[in-house]
Every structure is written in C-alpha cells, then in structure tokens.
Design a protein around this motif. Structure first.
Motif, PDB file in Angstrom:
ATOM      1  N   PRO A 112      -1.011  10.357  -0.238  1.00  0.00           N
ATOM      2  CA  PRO A 112      -1.324   9.612   0.989  1.00  0.00           C
ATOM      3  C   PRO A 112      -0.156   9.579   1.967  1.00  0.00           C
ATOM      4  O   PRO A 112      -0.351   9.682   3.172  1.00  0.00           O
ATOM      5  CB  PRO A 112      -1.667   8.211   0.488  1.00  0.00           C
ATOM      6  CG  PRO A 112      -1.966   8.382  -0.970  1.00  0.00           C
ATOM      7  CD  PRO A 112      -1.118   9.521  -1.433  1.00  0.00           C
ATOM      8  N   VAL A 113       1.062   9.404   1.446  1.00  0.00           N
ATOM      9  CA  VAL A 113       2.261   9.373   2.281  1.00  0.00           C
ATOM     10  C   VAL A 113       3.372  10.099   1.533  1.00  0.00           C
ATOM     11  O   VAL A 113       3.308  10.262   0.301  1.00  0.00           O
ATOM     12  CB  VAL A 113       2.703   7.919   2.573  1.00  0.00           C
ATOM     13  CG1 VAL A 113       1.657   7.181   3.390  1.00  0.00           C
ATOM     14  CG2 VAL A 113       3.010   7.165   1.285  1.00  0.00           C
ATOM     15  N   PRO A 114       4.401  10.559   2.231  1.00  0.00           N
ATOM     16  CA  PRO A 114       5.524  11.201   1.547  1.00  0.00           C
ATOM     17  C   PRO A 114       6.156  10.264   0.517  1.00  0.00           C
ATOM     18  O   PRO A 114       6.200   9.049   0.707  1.00  0.00           O
ATOM     19  CB  PRO A 114       6.503  11.516   2.685  1.00  0.00           C
ATOM     20  CG  PRO A 114       5.642  11.609   3.904  1.00  0.00           C
ATOM     21  CD  PRO A 114       4.545  10.602   3.697  1.00  0.00           C
ATOM     22  N   GLU A 115       6.630  10.838  -0.548  1.00  0.00           N
ATOM     23  CA  GLU A 115       7.223  10.033  -1.621  1.00  0.00           C
ATOM     24  C   GLU A 115       8.416   9.229  -1.131  1.00  0.00           C
ATOM     25  O   GLU A 115       8.639   8.101  -1.573  1.00  0.00           O
ATOM     26  CB  GLU A 115       7.644  10.954  -2.767  1.00  0.00           C
ATOM     27  CG  GLU A 115       8.204  10.206  -3.962  1.00  0.00           C
ATOM     28  CD  GLU A 115       8.542  11.132  -5.114  1.00  0.00           C
ATOM     29  OE1 GLU A 115       9.328  10.712  -5.996  1.00  0.00           O
ATOM     30  OE2 GLU A 115       8.033  12.273  -5.138  1.00  0.00           O
ATOM     31  N   SER A 116       9.199   9.790  -0.198  1.00  0.00           N
ATOM     32  CA  SER A 116      10.379   9.077   0.312  1.00  0.00           C
ATOM     33  C   SER A 116       9.975   7.778   1.021  1.00  0.00           C
ATOM     34  O   SER A 116      10.648   6.754   0.884  1.00  0.00           O
ATOM     35  CB  SER A 116      11.155   9.976   1.280  1.00  0.00           C
ATOM     36  OG  SER A 116      10.330  10.385   2.357  1.00  0.00           O
ATOM     37  N   ILE A 117       8.857   7.829   1.756  1.00  0.00           N
ATOM     38  CA  ILE A 117       8.384   6.619   2.444  1.00  0.00           C
ATOM     39  C   ILE A 117       7.889   5.597   1.438  1.00  0.00           C
ATOM     40  O   ILE A 117       8.128   4.389   1.576  1.00  0.00           O
ATOM     41  CB  ILE A 117       7.278   6.980   3.451  1.00  0.00           C
ATOM     42  CG1 ILE A 117       7.858   7.820   4.593  1.00  0.00           C
ATOM     43  CG2 ILE A 117       6.606   5.725   3.998  1.00  0.00           C
ATOM     44  CD1 ILE A 117       6.856   8.218   5.639  1.00  0.00           C
ATOM     45  N   ALA A 118       7.200   6.064   0.397  1.00  0.00           N
ATOM     46  CA  ALA A 118       6.707   5.150  -0.627  1.00  0.00           C
ATOM     47  C   ALA A 118       7.868   4.451  -1.330  1.00  0.00           C
ATOM     48  O   ALA A 118       7.821   3.247  -1.592  1.00  0.00           O
ATOM     49  CB  ALA A 118       5.850   5.905  -1.634  1.00  0.00           C
ATOM     50  N   LEU A 119       8.911   5.201  -1.634  1.00  0.00           N
ATOM     51  CA  LEU A 119      10.088   4.600  -2.286  1.00  0.00           C
ATOM     52  C   LEU A 119      10.779   3.608  -1.349  1.00  0.00           C
ATOM     53  O   LEU A 119      11.230   2.538  -1.785  1.00  0.00           O
ATOM     54  CB  LEU A 119      11.055   5.695  -2.710  1.00  0.00           C
ATOM     55  CG  LEU A 119      10.590   6.589  -3.864  1.00  0.00           C
ATOM     56  CD1 LEU A 119      11.570   7.743  -4.073  1.00  0.00           C
ATOM     57  CD2 LEU A 119      10.443   5.784  -5.149  1.00  0.00           C
ATOM     58  N   ALA A 120      10.870   3.965  -0.068  1.00  0.00           N
ATOM     59  CA  ALA A 120      11.480   3.052   0.902  1.00  0.00           C
ATOM     60  C   ALA A 120      10.672   1.765   1.010  1.00  0.00           C
ATOM     61  O   ALA A 120      11.229   0.675   1.160  1.00  0.00           O
ATOM     62  CB  ALA A 120      11.588   3.738   2.258  1.00  0.00           C
ATOM     63  N   LEU A 139       0.829  -1.212   0.000  1.00  0.00           N
ATOM     64  CA  LEU A 139       0.000   0.000   0.000  1.00  0.00           C
ATOM     65  C   LEU A 139       0.860   1.257   0.000  1.00  0.00           C
ATOM     66  O   LEU A 139       0.555   2.236  -0.709  1.00  0.00           O
ATOM     67  CB  LEU A 139      -0.909   0.005   1.232  1.00  0.00           C
ATOM     68  CG  LEU A 139      -1.983  -1.086   1.294  1.00  0.00           C
ATOM     69  CD1 LEU A 139      -2.755  -0.977   2.612  1.00  0.00           C
ATOM     70  CD2 LEU A 139      -2.933  -0.989   0.109  1.00  0.00           C
ATOM     71  N   LEU A 140       1.929   1.247   0.795  1.00  0.00           N
ATOM     72  CA  LEU A 140       2.810   2.417   0.830  1.00  0.00           C
ATOM     73  C   LEU A 140       3.474   2.631  -0.520  1.00  0.00           C
ATOM     74  O   LEU A 140       3.602   3.767  -0.995  1.00  0.00           O
ATOM     75  CB  LEU A 140       3.868   2.233   1.918  1.00  0.00           C
ATOM     76  CG  LEU A 140       3.366   2.320   3.361  1.00  0.00           C
ATOM     77  CD1 LEU A 140       4.465   1.898   4.326  1.00  0.00           C
ATOM     78  CD2 LEU A 140       2.904   3.741   3.672  1.00  0.00           C
ATOM     79  N   GLY A 141       3.879   1.536  -1.160  1.00  0.00           N
ATOM     80  CA  GLY A 141       4.468   1.666  -2.493  1.00  0.00           C
ATOM     81  C   GLY A 141       3.451   2.118  -3.515  1.00  0.00           C
ATOM     82  O   GLY A 141       3.753   2.919  -4.412  1.00  0.00           O
ATOM     83  N   ALA A 142       2.207   1.609  -3.369  1.00  0.00           N
ATOM     84  CA  ALA A 142       1.147   1.982  -4.308  1.00  0.00           C
ATOM     85  C   ALA A 142       0.765   3.449  -4.180  1.00  0.00           C
ATOM     86  O   ALA A 142       0.128   4.012  -5.084  1.00  0.00           O
ATOM     87  CB  ALA A 142      -0.081   1.105  -4.086  1.00  0.00           C
ATOM     88  N   ALA A 143       1.141   4.074  -3.078  1.00  0.00           N
ATOM     89  CA  ALA A 143       0.836   5.495  -2.909  1.00  0.00           C
ATOM     90  C   ALA A 143       1.496   6.342  -3.984  1.00  0.00           C
ATOM     91  O   ALA A 143       1.054   7.464  -4.268  1.00  0.00           O
ATOM     92  CB  ALA A 143       1.282   5.966  -1.526  1.00  0.00           C
ATOM     93  N   LEU A 144       2.539   5.803  -4.600  1.00  0.00           N
ATOM     94  CA  LEU A 144       3.181   6.529  -5.711  1.00  0.00           C
ATOM     95  C   LEU A 144       2.228   6.697  -6.884  1.00  0.00           C
ATOM     96  O   LEU A 144       2.432   7.588  -7.726  1.00  0.00           O
ATOM     97  CB  LEU A 144       4.445   5.781  -6.159  1.00  0.00           C
ATOM     98  CG  LEU A 144       5.627   5.769  -5.181  1.00  0.00           C
ATOM     99  CD1 LEU A 144       6.728   4.871  -5.710  1.00  0.00           C
ATOM    100  CD2 LEU A 144       6.152   7.184  -4.963  1.00  0.00           C
TER     101      LEU A 144
END
Length: 297
Positions: free
Chosen positions: A78-86, A52-57
C-alpha cells in the motif's frame, strides 16, 4: 489508501492557518467550541492514519504473502516500507507526547486543588495571602476561584467585579475542558499547535465578554484587564485574565471596539473542514483492508 491516508495531515495544516483567522470573524464562544472540536477530530484521524501507514507493513508479513500467492494474487504494498516504518516511529512519539501532556495536566490540577485544601466545600472564592498578584479558576466539583491578596489590592472595587466575573465564566462554561482537549490534540498532532493557541486565546476573550456583560460596561472591563496585566506581568495560560503582551493588547482593543462579530459561515466552514479527516481516514481504512484481504473496497 495511497492518497486518502495523507488527507488528515493536509487538513491539519489548513486548520493551523484557519484557526487564528476564525477567531477574528466568529464570536469567541462559538469559535472556541468549533476549533476545539475540529482539533480533536483531526488529531484522532491523523493518529489513525499513522496506524494505517504502520499497518501497511502487514502486507509484507509471511501469512499475508502466502495467502495472496495461494489465491493467485500478487501482494501489493500500500505504501513504501520506509514510510510505514516512519509512521511507526511517529506513533511512538505521539504516545510519549500525549502521556506527557496528560501527566502535566494532572500535576497542575493537583497543585491547584492543594491550594484549596482546608476550605469548606461550598466556598467559591478563596483569597490567599501573597505578594504575588495572581488569580486562577480551578475547575472541579465545586469549581473554585483562587485570588491572591496582592491582586485584589491592585484593583478597584468595580475592577474586582470584572475579575471575578471573568473567572466565573471560565468555570461556568468549562473552558478548562476546551483547553485540555485542544492541548491533547496538539500533543498528538503538533501541526495543530496554532489551533490550540487560538483556543486558549478565545476562551479568554469569551470570559472577557461575559465579564463585560456582567458589569454592564466594556470600558471598565478593558480597564480592569489593563490594570491586572500591568500588575501581574506575563503569566501562563489559566492565570487571571491570561496575560501576554500581544494577547492582552488584542483583548483590550476588542473590548473597546464593541461586541464581537458573528460570521457563522466561517464557523460552518471550519466544521465542514473538520469532517474531512474522519471521512478520509475511514476510506483509507477500507482501502487497506481490501488490499490485505484481496477484497476490493
């Protein structure tokens, strides 16, 4: 989405603390089952949370942004891009770790099955001529018990009964599946490694209790465990009676202390805790879908 998606990670930490404690207050059979199931549920929810965090991209993808603007909405991250990439990077690591765990499990089982090659299909006990004192419960259809001549020679007749009853308990209750499930869960979510260690210990305690019940003497079971441990020295999980300095001392003490406690409230607490990660992940999924489609969840 902003908070629920991180819930499974928090529960992973709580389970890592609760796992070893559960084994002290709950009978080994119940504790091993509950912790293995909790580990699988939590690891699955944690992995899905990373997805889900990755899909936020996707919220920054041109089609999504264009559709939002056409509908008069402002795209919301939904979340900062850095968190999605991580999260995407973490998913790659999870895939590699799970692949390695599955590969190692298959390799170990193939090696053990090869040791049984050439014996009749209905042979349960296989005695291998070896100066190395070892014993294994080899799951499968049929399950086999492999014991070396050195191990049998080191034990007295009544202690051999304990050894064989211990290994039969592993096969009868499919302890290998519980350990494998906990191992794969820990591979997907390293925060659950203490839970996996607790499951490994608990299935050995479970088999100890079954062996003691079979021979009808807890002292004999404790003595067999001590003698086998001194004979074999440290060994990896899955070996006869699973030897480790701290583990074997705790198990001998438990056998001498009497039947294990059965505090079901502690087991139910772990069950309740393990239901949270899937619920939180499901709620986060609905939130993300609503953010990407403009439909409130």
């Amino acid at each position: 989405m902003r908070f629920d998606v991180y819930g499974p990670l928090v529960v992973s930490v709580l389970l890592a603390v609760a796992g070893p404690l559960t084994g002290r207050y709950v009978a080994p059979a119940a504790a091993a089952r509950v912790l293995a199931a909790a580990a699988v549920l939590t690891a699955g929810a944690t992995t899905w949370s990373l997805v889900l965090l990755g899909a936020a991209l996707l919220g920054d993808a041109p089609p999504v942004v264009r559709e939002a603007r056409e509908n008069g909405r402002t795209p919301t991250a939904p979340v900062p891009e850095s968190i999605a990439l991580a999260a995407c990077l973490a998913l790659v690591v999870v895939a590699v770790r799970v692949h390695r765990a599955v590969r190692d499990e298959r390799r170990t089982r193939r090696a053990l099955r090869r040791l049984c090659a050439g014996h009749p299909a209905d042979t349960e006990l296989i005695v291998a001529s070896s100066a190395v004192p070892r014993a294994f419960a080899i799951p499968g259809r049929p399950g086999r018990i492999l014991v070396t001549s050195a191990m049998l020679g080191a034990l007295r007749p009544e202690e051999r009964r304990v050894l064989l009853a211990h290994e039969r308990a592993h096969l009868a209750h499919r302890h290998g599946l519980l350990v494998t499930a906990a191992t794969l869960a820990a591979a997907a979510d390293p925060l659950l490694w203490p839970v996996r260690s607790a499951v490994v210990y608990l299935v050995e305690r479970w088999a100890d209790e079954q062996a003691a019940a079979t021979v009808g003497d807890r002292r004999t079971a404790a003595r067999a465990l001590a003698r086998a441990a001194l004979t074999a020295g440290p060994a990896a999980p899955g070996h006869a009676l699973y030897f480790g300095d701290r583990a074997v001392t705790r198990r001998i003490t438990a056998l001498r202390a009497g039947p294990p406690p059965s505090l079901w409230s502690a087991a139910l607490a772990v069950v309740a805790l393990s239901t949270l990660p899937p619920l939180l992940a499901a709620d986060a999924t609905g939130d993300l879908f609503g953010l990407l489609t403009g439909r409130p969840h």
